[in-house]
Scaffold this motif. Structure first.
Motif, PDB file in Angstrom:
ATOM      1  N   UNK A  53       9.684   2.046  -1.229  1.00 23.93           N
ATOM      2  CA  UNK A  53      10.708   2.797  -0.503  1.00 23.93           C
ATOM      3  C   UNK A  53      11.186   2.000   0.704  1.00 23.93           C
ATOM      4  N   UNK A  54      10.273   1.385   1.442  1.00 23.24           N
ATOM      5  CA  UNK A  54      10.635   0.610   2.619  1.00 23.24           C
ATOM      6  C   UNK A  54      11.494  -0.593   2.250  1.00 23.24           C
ATOM      7  N   UNK A  55      11.381  -1.065   1.001  1.00 29.71           N
ATOM      8  CA  UNK A  55      12.191  -2.191   0.534  1.00 29.71           C
ATOM      9  C   UNK A  55      13.393  -1.748  -0.295  1.00 29.71           C
ATOM     10  N   UNK A  56      13.690  -0.437  -0.259  1.00 30.65           N
ATOM     11  CA  UNK A  56      14.829   0.121  -1.008  1.00 30.65           C
ATOM     12  C   UNK A  56      14.761  -0.231  -2.494  1.00 30.65           C
ATOM     13  N   UNK A  60      14.015   1.605 -11.323  1.00 26.77           N
ATOM     14  CA  UNK A  60      14.061   0.603 -12.385  1.00 26.77           C
ATOM     15  C   UNK A  60      13.045  -0.497 -12.245  1.00 26.77           C
ATOM     16  N   UNK A  61      12.576  -0.776 -11.015  1.00 29.29           N
ATOM     17  CA  UNK A  61      11.593  -1.857 -10.855  1.00 29.29           C
ATOM     18  C   UNK A  61      10.260  -1.477 -11.499  1.00 29.29           C
ATOM     19  N   UNK A 199      16.494   4.923  -5.161  1.00 29.91           N
ATOM     20  CA  UNK A 199      15.353   4.378  -4.426  1.00 29.91           C
ATOM     21  C   UNK A 199      14.172   5.331  -4.565  1.00 29.91           C
ATOM     22  N   UNK A 200      13.011   4.790  -4.867  1.00 27.28           N
ATOM     23  CA  UNK A 200      11.800   5.595  -5.006  1.00 27.28           C
ATOM     24  C   UNK A 200      11.429   6.190  -3.655  1.00 27.28           C
ATOM     25  N   UNK A 201      11.235   7.497  -3.637  1.00 25.56           N
ATOM     26  CA  UNK A 201      10.892   8.199  -2.402  1.00 25.56           C
ATOM     27  C   UNK A 201       9.405   8.540  -2.403  1.00 25.56           C
TER      28      UNK A 201
END
Length: 208
Positions: A53-56, A60-61, A199-201
């Motif tokens: 999350x901090x790296x946006x 998909x990653x 973005x993963x939260x």
């Protein structure tokens, strides 16, 4: 306290941190205190999700990581999996067949299937990494769902992977797992293209 020359307050904070990370359990009362535990991958998963999350980093990653990791894990498992684990693996496939209309039970059996293979690789790092990503991979926390026909396709894929493992076929196991993960990726890209870019939260994923 004597070895590190620290105060009791510092020690208490250190113990709380270890408890939060699942390394120890603080038991109250006489004879209690810190007791070593066997940590699972949930703490690693929580840290990874927060870092992403901090790296946006988008959802998909996770798909990319699993696509790279799991086929190799399945190849190793074909050479190292025990007879007892094969029995457990077959039981997860049977559980999934019997829970097509039970979303929670189906996903739990699905996770167990992948867990068993990951830890059968003989590499604990692969086990922890795969286990930590499994809860995110199904996508339910961001809205991805599996209708009955998709669940049936997942069961068929698991059955093929299982048969390759029973045959002790590393190449076949790797191929079947790659096809399985690729099928998931195509399904998600077709049905939920916008979600894969989200973005993963950290808090939202944990709630899921």
């Amino acid at each position: 306290l004597e070895q590190y020359g620290i105060g009791r307050g510092t020690l208490r904070e250190a113990l709380r941190l270890l408890e939060f990370q699942g390394v120890i359990e603080l038991r109250p009362g006489p004879g209690g205190g810190p007791v070593m535990t066997d940590p699972d991958a949930s703490h690693l998963a929580s840290s990874l999700i927060l870092l992403m999350q901090l790296n946006d980093a988008p959802f998909g990653v996770i798909v990319e990581a699993r696509a790279a990791l799991e086929p190799m894990i399945s190849r190793l498992a074909a050479e190292r999996i025990s007879a007892g684990t094969l029995v457990e693996l077959e039981e997860t496939v049977d559980r999934m067949r019997g829970s097509l209309n039970d979303r929670r039970e189906f996903l739990e059996a699905n996770k167990r299937f992948h867990d068993l293979i990951a830890w059968s690789s003989g590499n604990p790092l692969f086990g922890y990494l795969a286990d930590s990503l499994l809860g995110i991979m199904d996508g339910t926390a961001i809205g991805i769902d599996y209708p009955p026909h998709r669940r049936e396709a997942i069961i068929d894929a698991h059955a093929q992977i299982y048969e390759a493992l029973v045959a002790r076929d590393p190449i076949g196991s790797e191929r079947c797992m790659r096809e399985h993960i690729d099928a998931y990726r195509r399904y998600a890209e077709r049905k939920y293209p916008d979600l894969l870019g989200q973005v993963i939260q950290w808090d939202r994923t944990l709630d899921g």
